[in-house]
Scaffold this motif. Structure first.
Motif, PDB file in Angstrom:
ATOM      1  N   LEU A 101     -11.584  24.206 -77.110  1.00 23.30           N
ATOM      2  CA  LEU A 101     -10.455  23.519 -76.499  1.00 23.30           C
ATOM      3  C   LEU A 101      -9.362  24.507 -76.147  1.00 23.30           C
ATOM      4  O   LEU A 101      -9.012  25.374 -76.923  1.00 23.30           O
ATOM      5  N   GLY A 102      -8.816  24.342 -74.958  1.00 21.22           N
ATOM      6  CA  GLY A 102      -7.720  25.178 -74.503  1.00 21.22           C
ATOM      7  C   GLY A 102      -6.803  24.382 -73.612  1.00 21.22           C
ATOM      8  O   GLY A 102      -7.066  23.224 -73.300  1.00 21.22           O
ATOM      9  N   MET A 103      -5.700  24.966 -73.209  1.00 32.05           N
ATOM     10  CA  MET A 103      -4.716  24.284 -72.378  1.00 32.05           C
ATOM     11  C   MET A 103      -4.911  24.643 -70.919  1.00 32.05           C
ATOM     12  O   MET A 103      -5.229  25.775 -70.584  1.00 32.05           O
ATOM     13  N   LEU A 104      -4.721  23.639 -70.069  1.00 30.55           N
ATOM     14  CA  LEU A 104      -4.609  23.896 -68.645  1.00 30.55           C
ATOM     15  C   LEU A 104      -3.642  22.895 -68.070  1.00 30.55           C
ATOM     16  O   LEU A 104      -3.350  21.876 -68.688  1.00 30.55           O
ATOM     17  N   ALA A 105      -3.111  23.187 -66.909  1.00 32.47           N
ATOM     18  CA  ALA A 105      -2.166  22.289 -66.254  1.00 32.47           C
ATOM     19  C   ALA A 105      -2.821  21.720 -65.011  1.00 32.47           C
ATOM     20  O   ALA A 105      -3.406  22.453 -64.218  1.00 32.47           O
ATOM     21  N   ILE A 106      -2.714  20.401 -64.873  1.00 34.85           N
ATOM     22  CA  ILE A 106      -3.247  19.733 -63.694  1.00 34.85           C
ATOM     23  C   ILE A 106      -2.083  19.014 -63.031  1.00 34.85           C
ATOM     24  O   ILE A 106      -1.458  18.145 -63.651  1.00 34.85           O
ATOM     25  N   PRO A 107      -1.753  19.368 -61.784  1.00 36.37           N
ATOM     26  CA  PRO A 107      -0.650  18.680 -61.102  1.00 36.37           C
ATOM     27  C   PRO A 107      -0.873  17.172 -61.096  1.00 36.37           C
ATOM     28  O   PRO A 107      -1.962  16.682 -60.837  1.00 36.37           O
ATOM     29  N   GLY A 108       0.199  16.436 -61.420  1.00 31.36           N
ATOM     30  CA  GLY A 108       0.106  14.982 -61.483  1.00 31.36           C
ATOM     31  C   GLY A 108      -0.351  14.480 -62.835  1.00 31.36           C
ATOM     32  O   GLY A 108      -0.173  13.316 -63.147  1.00 31.36           O
TER      33      GLY A 108
END
Length: 198
Positions: free
Chosen positions: A69-76
């Motif tokens: 598990l890791g972090m990512l950013a998804i617009p919206g």
């Protein structure tokens, strides 16, 4: 090959589903999880895992897919804790910064794996609002087992959730929507717990 997907309002339920899918012999490489993290605000991203960095951070004492598990950013959607094929595709789309990339990443990877597009929009909106999606790509002979595991762990009733969203004017996931704040996520979690259809 089939894709079996469930949406969970409780992040712990979603993690349990991943573990049960792995225990049933479904390869970690064929399972995905993506969500806003635990209801208490705890995340599972390791040190140095940054938004948009993908899913390679190894964390905690968990094995299998959950160890990645890791972090990512998804617009919206905002920052999500994620691992697996679905997360990798969404991270690639977000990193590519193409128009509609988030929808192409999250929704596109689900639909290209056989998930109905209207359902994929509900899954993406659910993640935006604090739920967690688990999806498994399985051979036909594993589909019943995967479906049973997903359905036995209190998934969201997708039709009821779609109706709830539509009652407030929602039509489809929009990657241009603002991220939910922690306070909004808490209110949304309370609201879905107490929701009764009209």
């Amino acid at each position: 090959m089939q894709t079996v997907t469930g949406l969970y309002d409780n992040h712990h339920d979603a993690k349990a589903v991943v573990e049960q899918l792995e225990d049933a012999g479904i390869s970690s490489s064929d399972i995905s999880i993506a969500g806003r993290g635990d209801e208490g605000g705890e995340t599972y991203a390791g040190e140095g895992a940054t938004a948009g960095a993908g899913v390679g951070a190894v964390v905690g004492g968990t094995g299998g897919l959950l160890a990645g598990l890791g972090m990512l950013a998804i617009p919206g959607v905002g920052p999500v804790v994620a691992a697996g094929w679905l997360a990798a595709t969404a991270a690639g789309a977000a990193a590519g910064a193409v128009a509609g990339g988030a929808a192409g990443g999250l929704i596109g990877s689900l639909t290209s794996s056989g998930v109905d597009e209207d359902d994929a929009h509900v899954y993406a909106e659910g993640v935006r609002r604090g739920s967690t999606v688990v999806s498994a790509r399985v051979e036909d002979e594993q589909a019943d087992v995967a479906r049973s595991i997903i359905n036995d762990n209190a998934p969201v009733d997708l039709e009821a959730r779609r109706s709830m969203y539509r009652e407030e004017g929602w039509d489809r996931f929009d990657e241009k929507s603002p991220d939910f704040t922690e306070e909004e996520l808490a209110r949304e979690r309370d609201r879905v717990r107490d929701y009764r259809p009209l």
